[in-house]
Design a protein around this motif. Structure first.
Motif, PDB file in Angstrom:
ATOM      1  N   TRP A  86      22.452  29.357  29.596  1.00 35.49           N
ATOM      2  CA  TRP A  86      23.197  29.250  30.853  1.00 35.49           C
ATOM      3  C   TRP A  86      24.666  29.599  30.673  1.00 35.49           C
ATOM      4  N   THR A  87      25.190  29.371  29.461  1.00 35.57           N
ATOM      5  CA  THR A  87      26.566  29.786  29.178  1.00 35.57           C
ATOM      6  C   THR A  87      26.688  31.309  29.225  1.00 35.57           C
ATOM      7  N   LEU A  88      25.733  31.997  28.600  1.00 35.48           N
ATOM      8  CA  LEU A  88      25.738  33.455  28.640  1.00 35.48           C
ATOM      9  C   LEU A  88      25.611  33.960  30.078  1.00 35.48           C
ATOM     10  N   PHE A  89      24.739  33.315  30.835  1.00 37.59           N
ATOM     11  CA  PHE A  89      24.598  33.658  32.251  1.00 37.59           C
ATOM     12  C   PHE A  89      25.924  33.455  32.985  1.00 37.59           C
ATOM     13  N   GLY A  90      26.586  32.336  32.720  1.00 40.38           N
ATOM     14  CA  GLY A  90      27.828  32.019  33.409  1.00 40.38           C
ATOM     15  C   GLY A  90      28.924  33.027  33.139  1.00 40.38           C
ATOM     16  N   ILE A  91      28.990  33.526  31.916  1.00 39.66           N
ATOM     17  CA  ILE A  91      30.015  34.523  31.582  1.00 39.66           C
ATOM     18  C   ILE A  91      29.823  35.780  32.431  1.00 39.66           C
ATOM     19  N   LEU A  92      28.605  36.298  32.443  1.00 37.44           N
ATOM     20  CA  LEU A  92      28.365  37.516  33.224  1.00 37.44           C
ATOM     21  C   LEU A  92      28.477  37.267  34.721  1.00 37.44           C
ATOM     22  N   TYR A  93      28.087  36.079  35.153  1.00 41.75           N
ATOM     23  CA  TYR A  93      28.163  35.768  36.586  1.00 41.75           C
ATOM     24  C   TYR A  93      29.616  35.775  37.053  1.00 41.75           C
ATOM     25  N   LEU A  94      30.478  35.059  36.357  1.00 43.76           N
ATOM     26  CA  LEU A  94      31.880  34.968  36.769  1.00 43.76           C
ATOM     27  C   LEU A  94      32.620  36.286  36.596  1.00 43.76           C
ATOM     28  N   TRP A  95      32.287  37.029  35.549  1.00 45.85           N
ATOM     29  CA  TRP A  95      32.953  38.311  35.299  1.00 45.85           C
ATOM     30  C   TRP A  95      32.792  39.273  36.471  1.00 45.85           C
ATOM     31  N   GLN A  96      31.661  39.209  37.147  1.00 44.71           N
ATOM     32  CA  GLN A  96      31.364  40.186  38.191  1.00 44.71           C
ATOM     33  C   GLN A  96      32.284  40.103  39.404  1.00 44.71           C
ATOM     34  N   PHE A  97      32.824  38.917  39.693  1.00 38.94           N
ATOM     35  CA  PHE A  97      33.547  38.761  40.954  1.00 38.94           C
ATOM     36  C   PHE A  97      34.855  39.548  41.009  1.00 38.94           C
ATOM     37  N   PRO A  98      35.770  39.399  40.064  1.00 40.20           N
ATOM     38  CA  PRO A  98      36.962  40.257  40.128  1.00 40.20           C
ATOM     39  C   PRO A  98      36.601  41.745  40.045  1.00 40.20           C
ATOM     40  N   HIS A  99      35.627  42.068  39.213  1.00 39.16           N
ATOM     41  CA  HIS A  99      35.183  43.451  39.058  1.00 39.16           C
ATOM     42  C   HIS A  99      34.688  44.015  40.397  1.00 39.16           C
ATOM     43  N   PHE A 100      33.791  43.282  41.030  1.00 39.88           N
ATOM     44  CA  PHE A 100      33.210  43.800  42.264  1.00 39.88           C
ATOM     45  C   PHE A 100      34.201  43.769  43.422  1.00 39.88           C
ATOM     46  N   LEU A 101      35.023  42.736  43.493  1.00 41.36           N
ATOM     47  CA  LEU A 101      35.995  42.664  44.579  1.00 41.36           C
ATOM     48  C   LEU A 101      36.980  43.828  44.516  1.00 41.36           C
ATOM     49  N   ALA A 102      37.313  44.261  43.293  1.00 40.98           N
ATOM     50  CA  ALA A 102      38.190  45.424  43.150  1.00 40.98           C
ATOM     51  C   ALA A 102      37.504  46.684  43.670  1.00 40.98           C
ATOM     52  N   ILE A 103      36.202  46.833  43.372  1.00 39.06           N
ATOM     53  CA  ILE A 103      35.449  47.984  43.886  1.00 39.06           C
ATOM     54  C   ILE A 103      35.341  47.915  45.412  1.00 39.06           C
ATOM     55  N   ALA A 104      35.007  46.729  45.912  1.00 37.58           N
ATOM     56  CA  ALA A 104      34.861  46.562  47.359  1.00 37.58           C
ATOM     57  C   ALA A 104      36.172  46.832  48.086  1.00 37.58           C
ATOM     58  N   TRP A 105      37.291  46.457  47.456  1.00 38.50           N
ATOM     59  CA  TRP A 105      38.593  46.736  48.085  1.00 38.50           C
ATOM     60  C   TRP A 105      38.845  48.240  48.137  1.00 38.50           C
ATOM     61  N   LYS A 106      38.490  48.943  47.068  1.00 37.76           N
ATOM     62  CA  LYS A 106      38.685  50.388  47.025  1.00 37.76           C
ATOM     63  C   LYS A 106      37.918  51.085  48.147  1.00 37.76           C
ATOM     64  N   TYR A 107      36.705  50.610  48.429  1.00 38.35           N
ATOM     65  CA  TYR A 107      35.855  51.252  49.432  1.00 38.35           C
ATOM     66  C   TYR A 107      35.754  50.426  50.714  1.00 38.35           C
ATOM     67  N   ARG A 108      36.746  49.603  50.966  1.00 38.72           N
ATOM     68  CA  ARG A 108      36.679  48.664  52.094  1.00 38.72           C
ATOM     69  C   ARG A 108      36.471  49.365  53.425  1.00 38.72           C
ATOM     70  N   ASN A 109      37.126  50.498  53.641  1.00 38.49           N
ATOM     71  CA  ASN A 109      36.999  51.184  54.926  1.00 38.49           C
ATOM     72  C   ASN A 109      35.599  51.764  55.106  1.00 38.49           C
ATOM     73  N   GLN A 110      35.027  52.281  54.019  1.00 42.78           N
ATOM     74  CA  GLN A 110      33.676  52.821  54.105  1.00 42.78           C
ATOM     75  C   GLN A 110      32.664  51.705  54.360  1.00 42.78           C
ATOM     76  N   TYR A 111      32.808  50.589  53.653  1.00 42.67           N
ATOM     77  CA  TYR A 111      31.907  49.461  53.881  1.00 42.67           C
ATOM     78  C   TYR A 111      32.004  48.977  55.330  1.00 42.67           C
ATOM     79  N   ALA A 112      33.229  48.867  55.825  1.00 40.62           N
ATOM     80  CA  ALA A 112      33.430  48.371  57.197  1.00 40.62           C
ATOM     81  C   ALA A 112      32.815  49.326  58.214  1.00 40.62           C
ATOM     82  N   SER A 113      32.977  50.633  57.997  1.00 40.21           N
ATOM     83  CA  SER A 113      32.429  51.600  58.955  1.00 40.21           C
ATOM     84  C   SER A 113      30.903  51.597  58.956  1.00 40.21           C
ATOM     85  N   ALA A 114      30.312  51.177  57.832  1.00 38.94           N
ATOM     86  CA  ALA A 114      28.842  51.101  57.750  1.00 38.94           C
ATOM     87  C   ALA A 114      28.313  49.737  58.168  1.00 38.94           C
ATOM     88  N   GLY A 115      29.233  48.811  58.516  1.00 42.63           N
ATOM     89  CA  GLY A 115      28.810  47.489  58.970  1.00 42.63           C
ATOM     90  C   GLY A 115      28.442  46.536  57.859  1.00 42.63           C
TER      91      GLY A 115
END
Length: 312
Positions: free
Chosen positions: A188-217
Motif C-alpha cells: 500500500w505504501t508503493l501504491f500511495g507513492i504512485l497515487y499521490l505523484w499523479q495529481f501534480p503531474h496530471f493537473l499540470a497536463i490538464a491546465w495545459k489543455y484546459r481550453n480543449q477539455y472545456a470545449s469538449a465538455g
C-alpha cells in the motif's frame, strides 16, 4: 514473346493487390498500436518491473515476470481501447486527440471493441494461469476503473482524477503481487507513492489543455479552472507525497540512500507545485510537469537499487 507481353498487366494487377493488402494491414497495425498508447504502456511496465523486483526478494524468476509484463501490457491496451471507444466523440472535439484512429474513422468502433475485449480476456487468463489469481483480479479491477468509472466521470466531475489515479497507481502493486507479495503495508505504501505523484503531474497536463477539455465538455480541473486553486491542490498532494515516499525505508524496502534522494526529489516536486500555485502561469505548470517526469523514474530506480543493495 506475345504471351509474356499479355501476362504483364495481370502480374502488375496482382502485385498491386498484394501491395495494397500489405499496406492496409500495416495501417491497421499502426492504428492499433496508437490505440495501445505505447509510451504510457512503457511507464506502466517500468512500474510493474520495479514492483516485481521489490517483491521477489532477490529471487527474480523470469517466467512469472514475463507473464506479468505481458498480461499487464495487454490489460493497459484493453483499458486504453475502451477509454478511446467511449470518448471518440469528445476526442473529435479536441485538436490534441482529433487525429486519433476512431475520430477520423480509420478504425471502426466495433473493431476497437473486439480488440479491447480480446486483449482483456487474454490478459486475465494469462495472469490467472501463470502468475496468481490476486494479480489477475487486481488487473481486472484496474481495467474496470479506468475504462468504466474514470472515463464516465470525466464529463461529470473533476473527481474523475481521483478515480483515474487508482488504476494509474496499481501497476507497481501488480508487479509486487506477481512476485508473490501480499497486500500488506509495504504494498500500500508503493501504491500511495504512485497515487499521490499523479495529481501534480496530471493537473499540470490538464491546465495545459484546459481550453480543449472545456470545449469538449470534460470537467478535468477543480475550482472552475482557477490557476491558483489548481496549483494549491497540486501543492497539497506534492507535500503529502514527501512523508509517504519515505515509508519504504520504514518497511525495510530501502535504506538511507533512498531516503535522502526521496526527500530531495519530494522537495523539488513541492517547490515546483508551490511555484505554480504562486504564479498561476502556463510556464509554472510546465515546470511541474517536467519535474514530475524526472521524479518518478529516478525515485523508482533508486528505490530498486537501494533495495537490492540491502539484500546483498
Amino acid at each position: 514473346m506475345s504471351g509474356l507481353v499479355s501476362d504483364t498487366p495481370t502480374a502488375d494487377a496482382a502485385l498491386s493487390r498484394n501491395l495494397g493488402w500489405v499496406s492496409s494491414v500495416l495501417r491497421i497495425a499502426a492504428d492499433l498500436l496508437e490505440i495501445a498508447k505505447p509510451r504510457i504502456a512503457l511507464m506502466v511496465l517500468v512500474a510493474v518491473s520495479v514492483g516485481y523486483g521489490l517483491g521477489c526478494q532477490a529471487d527474480w524468476r523470469i517466467e512469472p515476470w514475463l507473464h506479468a509484463m505481458f498480461g499487464v501490457a495487454l490489460a493497459a491496451t484493453s483499458a486504453s481501447a475502451f477509454n478511446q471507444l467511449l470518448e471518440r466523440k469528445t476526442d473529435a472535439l479536441m485538436p490534441r486527440t482529433a487525429g486519433r484512429a476512431l475520430p477520423t474513422g480509420r478504425l471502426a468502433s466495433r473493431d476497437v471493441f473486439w480488440f479491447g475485449l480480446l486483449t482483456a480476456l487474454v490478459a486475465i487468463v494469462d495472469l490467472s494461469l501463470f502468475t496468481n489469481s490476486l494479480t489477475a483480479g487486481l488487473t481486472l479491477v484496474s481495467i474496470a476503473l479506468y475504462a468504466g468509472a474514470y472515463t464516465l466521470l470525466k464529463p461529470r466531475s473533476a473527481l474523475c482524477t481521483a478515480v483515474g489515479a487508482i488504476p494509474g497507481a496499481l501497476p507497481i502493486v501488480l508487479g509486487w503481487t506477481a512476485a508473490g507479495g501480499r497486500l500488506d503495508a509495504a504494498a500500500w505504501t508503493l501504491f500511495g507513492i504512485l497515487y499521490l505523484w499523479q495529481f501534480p503531474h496530471f493537473l499540470a497536463i490538464a491546465w495545459k489543455y484546459r481550453n480543449q477539455y472545456a470545449s469538449a465538455g470534460l470537467k478535468m480541473l477543480p475550482g472552475a479552472g482557477a490557476p491558483r486553486i489548481v496549483g494549491a491542490i497540486a501543492t497539497a498532494y506534492a507535500l503529502a507525497l514527501i512523508p509517504v515516499s519515505l515509508l519504504p525505508r520504514e518497511h525495510g524496502l530501502a535504506g538511507n540512500l533512498y531516503g535522502v534522494i526521496a526527500l530531495a526529489l519530494g522537495a523539488a516536486y513541492a517547490a515546483a507545485s508551490i511555484g505554480f500555485a504562486w504564479r498561476g502561469s502556463d510556464a509554472a505548470a510546465r515546470r511541474v510537469l517536467l519535474v514530475s517526469l524526472a521524479y518518478l523514474p529516478v525515485l523508482l530506480g533508486v528505490l530498486l537499487l537501494d533495495h537490492w543493495r540491502l539484500l546483498q
